[in-house]
Design a protein around this motif. Structure first.
Motif, PDB file in Angstrom:
ATOM      1  N   GLU A  42     -25.638  12.106 -19.832  1.00 12.46           N
ATOM      2  CA  GLU A  42     -25.867  10.819 -20.896  1.00 12.46           C
ATOM      3  C   GLU A  42     -24.532   9.972 -21.150  1.00 12.46           C
ATOM      4  O   GLU A  42     -24.716   8.463 -20.996  1.00 12.46           O
ATOM      5  CB  GLU A  42     -26.845  11.029 -21.690  1.00 12.46           C
ATOM      6  CG  GLU A  42     -28.429  11.461 -21.151  1.00 12.46           C
ATOM      7  CD  GLU A  42     -28.623  10.376 -20.839  1.00 12.46           C
ATOM      8  OE1 GLU A  42     -28.423   8.876 -21.119  1.00 12.46           O
ATOM      9  OE2 GLU A  42     -30.206  10.036 -20.508  1.00 12.46           O
ATOM     10  N   ALA A  43     -23.850  10.995 -21.236  1.00 16.27           N
ATOM     11  CA  ALA A  43     -22.370  10.130 -22.058  1.00 16.27           C
ATOM     12  C   ALA A  43     -21.642   9.436 -21.287  1.00 16.27           C
ATOM     13  O   ALA A  43     -20.664   8.704 -21.513  1.00 16.27           O
ATOM     14  CB  ALA A  43     -21.968  11.318 -22.826  1.00 16.27           C
ATOM     15  N   ALA A  44     -22.144   9.810 -19.780  1.00 20.52           N
ATOM     16  CA  ALA A  44     -21.208   9.373 -19.354  1.00 20.52           C
ATOM     17  C   ALA A  44     -21.573   8.536 -18.464  1.00 20.52           C
ATOM     18  O   ALA A  44     -21.070   7.667 -17.363  1.00 20.52           O
ATOM     19  CB  ALA A  44     -20.997  10.596 -17.565  1.00 20.52           C
ATOM     20  N   ARG A  45     -22.665   8.096 -18.562  1.00 16.02           N
ATOM     21  CA  ARG A  45     -23.145   6.321 -18.265  1.00 16.02           C
ATOM     22  C   ARG A  45     -21.877   5.414 -18.589  1.00 16.02           C
ATOM     23  O   ARG A  45     -21.803   4.237 -17.302  1.00 16.02           O
ATOM     24  CB  ARG A  45     -24.291   6.332 -18.987  1.00 16.02           C
ATOM     25  CG  ARG A  45     -25.325   6.562 -18.593  1.00 16.02           C
ATOM     26  CD  ARG A  45     -26.770   6.266 -19.837  1.00 16.02           C
ATOM     27  NE  ARG A  45     -28.265   7.338 -19.226  1.00 16.02           N
ATOM     28  CZ  ARG A  45     -28.873   6.834 -18.131  1.00 16.02           C
ATOM     29  NH1 ARG A  45     -28.830   5.613 -17.767  1.00 16.02           N
ATOM     30  NH2 ARG A  45     -29.508   7.641 -17.739  1.00 16.02           N
ATOM     31  N   LEU A  46     -21.085   5.523 -19.213  1.00 13.73           N
ATOM     32  CA  LEU A  46     -20.543   4.252 -19.557  1.00 13.73           C
ATOM     33  C   LEU A  46     -19.015   4.435 -18.931  1.00 13.73           C
ATOM     34  O   LEU A  46     -18.383   3.332 -19.532  1.00 13.73           O
ATOM     35  CB  LEU A  46     -20.365   4.381 -21.644  1.00 13.73           C
ATOM     36  CG  LEU A  46     -19.630   3.006 -21.982  1.00 13.73           C
ATOM     37  CD1 LEU A  46     -19.791   1.951 -21.714  1.00 13.73           C
ATOM     38  CD2 LEU A  46     -19.273   3.609 -23.175  1.00 13.73           C
ATOM     39  N   LEU A  47     -19.046   5.876 -18.650  1.00 14.63           N
ATOM     40  CA  LEU A  47     -17.278   5.444 -17.375  1.00 14.63           C
ATOM     41  C   LEU A  47     -17.241   4.799 -16.947  1.00 14.63           C
ATOM     42  O   LEU A  47     -18.256   4.492 -15.605  1.00 14.63           O
ATOM     43  CB  LEU A  47     -17.325   7.207 -16.993  1.00 14.63           C
ATOM     44  CG  LEU A  47     -17.243   7.943 -18.029  1.00 14.63           C
ATOM     45  CD1 LEU A  47     -17.614   9.125 -16.741  1.00 14.63           C
ATOM     46  CD2 LEU A  47     -16.193   8.218 -18.921  1.00 14.63           C
ATOM     47  N   ARG A  48     -16.005   4.037 -16.195  1.00 13.25           N
ATOM     48  CA  ARG A  48     -16.481   3.029 -15.460  1.00 13.25           C
ATOM     49  C   ARG A  48     -15.475   3.312 -14.261  1.00 13.25           C
ATOM     50  O   ARG A  48     -15.094   4.856 -14.202  1.00 13.25           O
ATOM     51  CB  ARG A  48     -15.804   1.682 -15.424  1.00 13.25           C
ATOM     52  CG  ARG A  48     -16.454   0.742 -17.279  1.00 13.25           C
ATOM     53  CD  ARG A  48     -15.349  -0.396 -18.138  1.00 13.25           C
ATOM     54  NE  ARG A  48     -16.611   0.026 -18.506  1.00 13.25           N
ATOM     55  CZ  ARG A  48     -16.900   0.480 -20.234  1.00 13.25           C
ATOM     56  NH1 ARG A  48     -15.616   1.100 -20.375  1.00 13.25           N
ATOM     57  NH2 ARG A  48     -17.002  -0.542 -20.860  1.00 13.25           N
ATOM     58  N   PRO A  49     -14.633   2.807 -12.902  1.00 11.27           N
ATOM     59  CA  PRO A  49     -14.887   3.392 -11.710  1.00 11.27           C
ATOM     60  C   PRO A  49     -13.004   2.976 -11.416  1.00 11.27           C
ATOM     61  O   PRO A  49     -13.249   3.607 -10.425  1.00 11.27           O
ATOM     62  CB  PRO A  49     -15.935   3.038 -10.611  1.00 11.27           C
ATOM     63  CG  PRO A  49     -15.854   1.492 -11.289  1.00 11.27           C
ATOM     64  CD  PRO A  49     -16.102   1.079 -12.735  1.00 11.27           C
ATOM     65  N   TYR A  50     -12.158   3.155 -12.464  1.00  6.96           N
ATOM     66  CA  TYR A  50     -10.646   2.650 -12.335  1.00  6.96           C
ATOM     67  C   TYR A  50     -10.245   3.217 -13.487  1.00  6.96           C
ATOM     68  O   TYR A  50     -10.662   3.221 -14.993  1.00  6.96           O
ATOM     69  CB  TYR A  50     -10.550   1.615 -11.860  1.00  6.96           C
ATOM     70  CG  TYR A  50      -8.959   1.044 -12.233  1.00  6.96           C
ATOM     71  CD1 TYR A  50      -7.779   1.858 -11.277  1.00  6.96           C
ATOM     72  CD2 TYR A  50      -8.607   0.613 -13.132  1.00  6.96           C
ATOM     73  CE1 TYR A  50      -6.589   1.602 -10.945  1.00  6.96           C
ATOM     74  CE2 TYR A  50      -6.629   0.968 -13.166  1.00  6.96           C
ATOM     75  CZ  TYR A  50      -5.708   1.016 -12.134  1.00  6.96           C
ATOM     76  OH  TYR A  50      -4.730   1.093 -12.203  1.00  6.96           O
ATOM     77  N   HIS A  51      -9.605   4.181 -12.782  1.00  7.57           N
ATOM     78  CA  HIS A  51      -9.051   5.120 -14.057  1.00  7.57           C
ATOM     79  C   HIS A  51      -7.440   4.268 -14.721  1.00  7.57           C
ATOM     80  O   HIS A  51      -6.140   4.814 -13.587  1.00  7.57           O
ATOM     81  CB  HIS A  51      -8.316   6.564 -13.182  1.00  7.57           C
ATOM     82  CG  HIS A  51      -8.271   7.749 -14.793  1.00  7.57           C
ATOM     83  ND1 HIS A  51      -7.241   7.198 -15.363  1.00  7.57           N
ATOM     84  CD2 HIS A  51      -8.429   8.886 -15.410  1.00  7.57           C
ATOM     85  CE1 HIS A  51      -7.249   8.162 -16.261  1.00  7.57           C
ATOM     86  NE2 HIS A  51      -7.956   8.974 -16.411  1.00  7.57           N
ATOM     87  N   PRO A  52      -7.382   3.562 -14.945  1.00  9.39           N
ATOM     88  CA  PRO A  52      -5.585   2.726 -15.534  1.00  9.39           C
ATOM     89  C   PRO A  52      -4.507   3.702 -15.337  1.00  9.39           C
ATOM     90  O   PRO A  52      -3.049   4.219 -15.579  1.00  9.39           O
ATOM     91  CB  PRO A  52      -5.832   1.966 -16.316  1.00  9.39           C
ATOM     92  CG  PRO A  52      -7.311   2.544 -17.221  1.00  9.39           C
ATOM     93  CD  PRO A  52      -7.392   2.996 -15.985  1.00  9.39           C
ATOM     94  N   GLY A  53      -4.635   5.147 -15.779  1.00 11.38           N
ATOM     95  CA  GLY A  53      -4.299   5.979 -17.139  1.00 11.38           C
ATOM     96  C   GLY A  53      -3.297   6.868 -15.990  1.00 11.38           C
ATOM     97  O   GLY A  53      -2.501   7.617 -15.812  1.00 11.38           O
ATOM     98  N   LEU A  54      -4.018   7.218 -14.575  1.00 17.62           N
ATOM     99  CA  LEU A  54      -3.450   7.387 -13.049  1.00 17.62           C
ATOM    100  C   LEU A  54      -3.458   6.519 -11.886  1.00 17.62           C
ATOM    101  O   LEU A  54      -3.049   7.281 -11.192  1.00 17.62           O
ATOM    102  CB  LEU A  54      -4.727   8.977 -13.271  1.00 17.62           C
ATOM    103  CG  LEU A  54      -4.608  10.038 -13.690  1.00 17.62           C
ATOM    104  CD1 LEU A  54      -5.865  10.884 -13.468  1.00 17.62           C
ATOM    105  CD2 LEU A  54      -3.693  10.803 -14.370  1.00 17.62           C
TER     106      LEU A  54
END
Length: 313
Positions: A60-72
């Motif tokens: 449920e908490a992962a719903r807000l994750l987005r597809p690009y990881h700027p840190g990596l």
């Protein structure tokens, strides 16, 4: 061509079934390079129960994750096929049988060629996961992020609990004892013998105070040097975080890492031969405003991203 998350511009993030990061289910893709799998099991806990509800809460908490990881600098869901493999349903009344089930079903997923990011559950599940991984890679390096050592011998005479998995793993030859480290440990112990036994098993220790004094870059560099080019398993007990950042866990200890420190150390492992990982000990009943589940979802996302970076063409 990978199949990625549901388009949030077409379907709001709060709508639809809760898979990790709104990714496709395993049965919706031809194959997966990375499988996110839940193990809703907490019969091995010694204090507060409730981690059996964590896989659902983290999804449920992962719903807000987005597809690009700027840190990596990686788009993990484009680089490799990531899918949600659902939950491993195991016996909540028999720890030994549950361990066998997790080992068997994790092994079946690994046999498809996928790397696993497992959402616990309590830390008991690390042992069968390491058994499954070691069957395919041989003894692996281990980085264990936790407030506690988890190398105790028994609790009330029981050898399989959330405080014993890494002693059992060393005894069973699952770990490369030249490349083991705890990170983030703190709090009182039963006695000096706990540390002496841990050293005898082959573990190095980076305490939470060490992270504060040395900084994340130096710690990450030291961990990379300890691991070298060995196959690496990362196990993250969410109680490595201070209760201010992760109140929803079974055995909280004051003085822990911040979520920022944990994520930056994980990102510092880029380039290591990560083969699988777990995130365990979220107990949603003790959480506030989903703080702990959100932290765990980001930890899992970073682990997926490290695997994607490793597998990126």
């Amino acid at each position: 061509m990978t199949i990625g998350p549901v388009d949030s511009s077409a379907v709001p993030r709060f709508a639809g079934p809760a898979t990790f990061a709104r990714l496709p289910r395993l049965d919706q893709v031809a194959r997966a390079d990375v499988a996110v799998v839940g193990v809703p099991f907490d019969s091995g806990v010694s204090y507060r129960p409730g981690a059996r509800f964590a896989p659902a809460a983290v999804r449920e908490a992962a719903r807000l994750l987005r597809p690009y990881h700027p840190g990596l600098d990686v788009s993990p869901f484009d680089a490799v096929q990531v899918a949600d493999a659902g939950d491993i349903a195991c016996n909540p009344f028999h720890i030994g049988e549950a361990i066998e089930t997790v080992q068997e079903q994790a092994g079946a997923l690994l046999d498809t060629g996928a790397k696993l990011v497992t959402l616990g559950g309590d830390h008991t599940i690390a042992l069968p996961l390491l058994r499954a991984v070691a069957q395919r890679y041989g003894p692996v390096a281990l980085l264990h992020f936790d407030a506690h050592l988890d190398t105790w011998d028994t609790y009330f005479g029981e050898p399989y609990t959330h405080g014993t998995p890494f002693r059992r793993a060393v005894e069973e030859g699952l770990l490369d004892t030249s490349a083991l480290s705890h990170v983030g440990t703190r709090g009182p112990l039963y006695g000096r013998a706990d540390l002496d036994e841990d050293t005898r098993l082959g573990f190095g220790i980076v305490t939470a105070a060490d992270v504060m004094r040395r900084g994340v870059d130096e710690v990450a560099q030291a961990l990379r040097e300890r691991v070298g080019d060995r196959p690496l398993y990362v196990s993250v007990d969410i109680d490595v975080l201070d209760p201010a950042h992760a109140p929803g866990t079974g055995t909280p200890e004051a003085g822990g890492l911040t979520s920022r420190e944990l994520l930056e150390i994980l990102r510092g492992l880029a380039g290591c031969d990560l083969v699988s990982a777990d995130v365990v000990e979220v107990a949603p009943a003790y959480d506030h405003a989903d703080i702990t589940s959100i932290a765990a979802s980001h930890v899992a996302y970073d682990l997926v991203s490290l695997l994607a970076l490793k597998g990126k063409p």
